[in-house]
Write an enzyme that holds these catalytic residues in place. Sequence first.
Site, PDB file in Angstrom:
ATOM      1  N   ASP A   1     -52.629  81.057  13.394  1.00 15.11           N
ATOM      2  CA  ASP A   1     -52.438  80.204  14.570  1.00 15.11           C
ATOM      3  C   ASP A   1     -52.544  81.102  15.797  1.00 15.11           C
ATOM      4  O   ASP A   1     -52.524  82.331  15.685  1.00 15.11           O
ATOM      5  CB  ASP A   1     -51.040  79.538  14.523  1.00 15.11           C
ATOM      6  CG  ASP A   1     -50.773  78.670  15.754  1.00 15.11           C
ATOM      7  OD1 ASP A   1     -51.626  77.817  16.066  1.00 15.11           O
ATOM      8  OD2 ASP A   1     -49.739  78.863  16.419  1.00 15.11           O
ATOM      9  N   SER A   2     -52.596  80.469  16.970  1.00 17.21           N
ATOM     10  CA  SER A   2     -52.620  81.259  18.204  1.00 17.21           C
ATOM     11  C   SER A   2     -51.289  81.984  18.429  1.00 17.21           C
ATOM     12  O   SER A   2     -51.218  82.885  19.249  1.00 17.21           O
ATOM     13  CB  SER A   2     -52.895  80.344  19.389  1.00 17.21           C
ATOM     14  OG  SER A   2     -51.832  79.417  19.527  1.00 17.21           O
TER      15      SER A   2
ATOM     16  N   TYR B   1     -54.643  79.107  23.034  1.00 17.31           N
ATOM     17  CA  TYR B   1     -56.045  78.819  22.747  1.00 17.31           C
ATOM     18  C   TYR B   1     -56.498  77.555  23.485  1.00 17.31           C
ATOM     19  O   TYR B   1     -57.671  77.401  23.803  1.00 17.31           O
ATOM     20  CB  TYR B   1     -56.237  78.565  21.245  1.00 17.31           C
ATOM     21  CG  TYR B   1     -56.284  79.790  20.341  1.00 17.31           C
ATOM     22  CD1 TYR B   1     -56.055  81.080  20.819  1.00 17.31           C
ATOM     23  CD2 TYR B   1     -56.581  79.627  18.984  1.00 17.31           C
ATOM     24  CE1 TYR B   1     -56.096  82.167  19.961  1.00 17.31           C
ATOM     25  CE2 TYR B   1     -56.639  80.716  18.124  1.00 17.31           C
ATOM     26  CZ  TYR B   1     -56.383  81.984  18.609  1.00 17.31           C
ATOM     27  OH  TYR B   1     -56.441  83.054  17.750  1.00 17.31           O
ATOM     28  N   GLY B   2     -55.553  76.653  23.728  1.00 17.60           N
ATOM     29  CA  GLY B   2     -55.875  75.314  24.246  1.00 17.60           C
ATOM     30  C   GLY B   2     -56.799  75.280  25.458  1.00 17.60           C
ATOM     31  O   GLY B   2     -57.751  74.503  25.492  1.00 17.60           O
TER      32      GLY B   2
ATOM     33  N   CYS C   1     -53.744  75.758  13.106  1.00 12.57           N
ATOM     34  CA  CYS C   1     -53.894  75.594  14.546  1.00 12.57           C
ATOM     35  C   CYS C   1     -54.907  74.482  14.768  1.00 12.57           C
ATOM     36  O   CYS C   1     -56.068  74.615  14.383  1.00 12.57           O
ATOM     37  CB  CYS C   1     -54.402  76.904  15.157  1.00 12.57           C
ATOM     38  SG  CYS C   1     -54.767  76.789  16.919  1.00 12.57           S
ATOM     39  N   ASN C   2     -54.464  73.404  15.379  1.00 15.64           N
ATOM     40  CA  ASN C   2     -55.373  72.272  15.635  1.00 15.64           C
ATOM     41  C   ASN C   2     -56.523  72.668  16.554  1.00 15.64           C
ATOM     42  O   ASN C   2     -57.645  72.224  16.375  1.00 15.64           O
ATOM     43  CB  ASN C   2     -54.600  71.140  16.307  1.00 15.64           C
ATOM     44  CG  ASN C   2     -53.624  70.476  15.368  1.00 15.64           C
ATOM     45  OD1 ASN C   2     -53.921  69.451  14.782  1.00 15.64           O
ATOM     46  ND2 ASN C   2     -52.458  71.062  15.211  1.00 15.64           N
TER      47      ASN C   2
ATOM     48  N   GLU D   1     -43.791  79.269  23.204  1.00 14.49           N
ATOM     49  CA  GLU D   1     -44.016  80.711  23.077  1.00 14.49           C
ATOM     50  C   GLU D   1     -42.962  81.508  23.848  1.00 14.49           C
ATOM     51  O   GLU D   1     -42.687  82.652  23.521  1.00 14.49           O
ATOM     52  CB  GLU D   1     -45.429  81.092  23.563  1.00 14.49           C
ATOM     53  CG  GLU D   1     -46.554  80.565  22.670  1.00 14.49           C
ATOM     54  CD  GLU D   1     -46.756  81.373  21.379  1.00 14.49           C
ATOM     55  OE1 GLU D   1     -46.604  82.605  21.406  1.00 14.49           O
ATOM     56  OE2 GLU D   1     -47.078  80.751  20.339  1.00 14.49           O
TER      57      GLU D   1
ATOM     58  N   CYS E   1     -50.541  69.421  17.446  1.00 11.92           N
ATOM     59  CA  CYS E   1     -50.517  70.844  17.798  1.00 11.92           C
ATOM     60  C   CYS E   1     -49.347  71.391  17.003  1.00 11.92           C
ATOM     61  O   CYS E   1     -48.243  70.828  17.056  1.00 11.92           O
ATOM     62  CB  CYS E   1     -50.294  71.046  19.289  1.00 11.92           C
ATOM     63  SG  CYS E   1     -49.934  72.772  19.720  1.00 11.92           S
ATOM     64  N   THR E   2     -49.577  72.471  16.284  1.00 12.87           N
ATOM     65  CA  THR E   2     -48.528  72.939  15.373  1.00 12.87           C
ATOM     66  C   THR E   2     -47.324  73.520  16.108  1.00 12.87           C
ATOM     67  O   THR E   2     -46.279  73.748  15.503  1.00 12.87           O
ATOM     68  CB  THR E   2     -49.094  73.961  14.364  1.00 12.87           C
ATOM     69  OG1 THR E   2     -49.792  74.987  15.085  1.00 12.87           O
ATOM     70  CG2 THR E   2     -50.032  73.272  13.387  1.00 12.87           C
ATOM     71  N   HIS E   3     -47.457  73.740  17.417  1.00 14.32           N
ATOM     72  CA  HIS E   3     -46.291  74.178  18.196  1.00 14.32           C
ATOM     73  C   HIS E   3     -45.316  73.020  18.461  1.00 14.32           C
ATOM     74  O   HIS E   3     -44.132  73.252  18.708  1.00 14.32           O
ATOM     75  CB  HIS E   3     -46.714  74.718  19.573  1.00 14.32           C
ATOM     76  CG  HIS E   3     -47.259  76.115  19.564  1.00 14.32           C
ATOM     77  ND1 HIS E   3     -48.492  76.444  19.051  1.00 14.32           N
ATOM     78  CD2 HIS E   3     -46.732  77.277  20.035  1.00 14.32           C
ATOM     79  CE1 HIS E   3     -48.702  77.738  19.227  1.00 14.32           C
ATOM     80  NE2 HIS E   3     -47.641  78.280  19.812  1.00 14.32           N
TER      81      HIS E   3
HETATM   82  N1  DGL Z   1     -50.678  75.691  17.639  1.00 15.78           N
HETATM   83  C1  DGL Z   1     -51.931  75.510  18.333  1.00 15.78           C
HETATM   84  C2  DGL Z   1     -52.513  74.149  17.977  1.00 15.78           C
HETATM   85  O1  DGL Z   1     -52.137  73.574  16.971  1.00 15.78           O
HETATM   86  C3  DGL Z   1     -51.738  75.794  19.788  1.00 15.78           C
HETATM   87  C4  DGL Z   1     -52.969  76.229  20.454  1.00 15.78           C
HETATM   88  C5  DGL Z   1     -52.762  76.991  21.740  1.00 15.78           C
HETATM   89  O2  DGL Z   1     -52.506  78.190  21.660  1.00 15.78           O
HETATM   90  O3  DGL Z   1     -52.958  76.405  22.816  1.00 15.78           O
HETATM   91  O4  DGL Z   1     -53.380  73.638  18.652  1.00 15.78           O
END
Ligand code: DGL
Length: 270
Positions: free
Chosen positions: A10-11, A42-43, A74-75, A155, A187-189
């Site tokens: 993931d990011s 990453y978004g 990570c989506n 984060e 989003c996994t966050h």
């Molecule tokens: N956990 C990432 C997701 O599922 C977050 C991506 C990010 O860093 O913006 O999209």
Amino acid sequence: MDERAIGLFDSGFGGLTVARAVIDLLPSENLVYVGDTGRYPYGPRPLDEVRQFSRQITSKLVSEHDVKIVVVACNTAAAAGLDGLAETFGVPVMTVIEPGLRAAMRATSSGRVGVIGTVGTISSGAYQRAAASLDPSGDIDLTCAACPGFVEFVERGETDSDQVYVLAERLLAPIRTAKVDALLLGCTHYPFLARTISDVVGRDVVLVSSADETAFELRALLDHGLGPNRAGQGSHTWISSGDVSTFRTLGRRLLGPEIDEVQAWEPRSA
Ligand code: DGL
């Protein structure tokens, strides 16, 4: 039996929601987790840059850790496109998008489903495409909303401040207007913000996280082809491209005591 590890990435800390579900469901499996905390979020990044990051991390997981499968936890990375990752690296690759959407489709009674995610994920149209293929009769009415800023709060370890609440009220307005009865945290966050999100959209909306469903689908893949590991307690390897002591401290708070030693990784610029 296949004792090789499962690779997840993931990011940053978001994929820990998926890692937690995998550890709970498959305690004998060895796991290698890469959190690209040095390059999150990453978004907002261009999708081709995110694809390069995915390639770099997959290459590391395969060449240095000989993983038997890569779980893109990570989506945004999944939505950016996998770009032949499985073929290039000769390893099965699964993402969180279809498992999450399948779970949300099961959870709705009204057919009105919301999906929230990063700007990259929502603007890629990945969920709309997945819905078209999982629900060809078009029974599901999907409302998607991007939530820029949510990832940064997680984060920083700030999961229930007043500021997150204020931001959530603004960003989730279209979801409330659409009167969905199931909301996929795309989003996994976001599961780390579940209480705030639930407060804002209302308790009668079922929040769906892709983590458990991804773990179940992973178990099915292992049992029907890939080969599970049933040799005792699995080992867990944690790798971060950011500050390792922050990863350890915040990671333990978010995932639990399984995060002990964290290895540093300095990706060359993609
Ligand atoms: N956990 C990432 C997701 O599922 C977050 C991506 C990010 O860093 O913006 O999209």
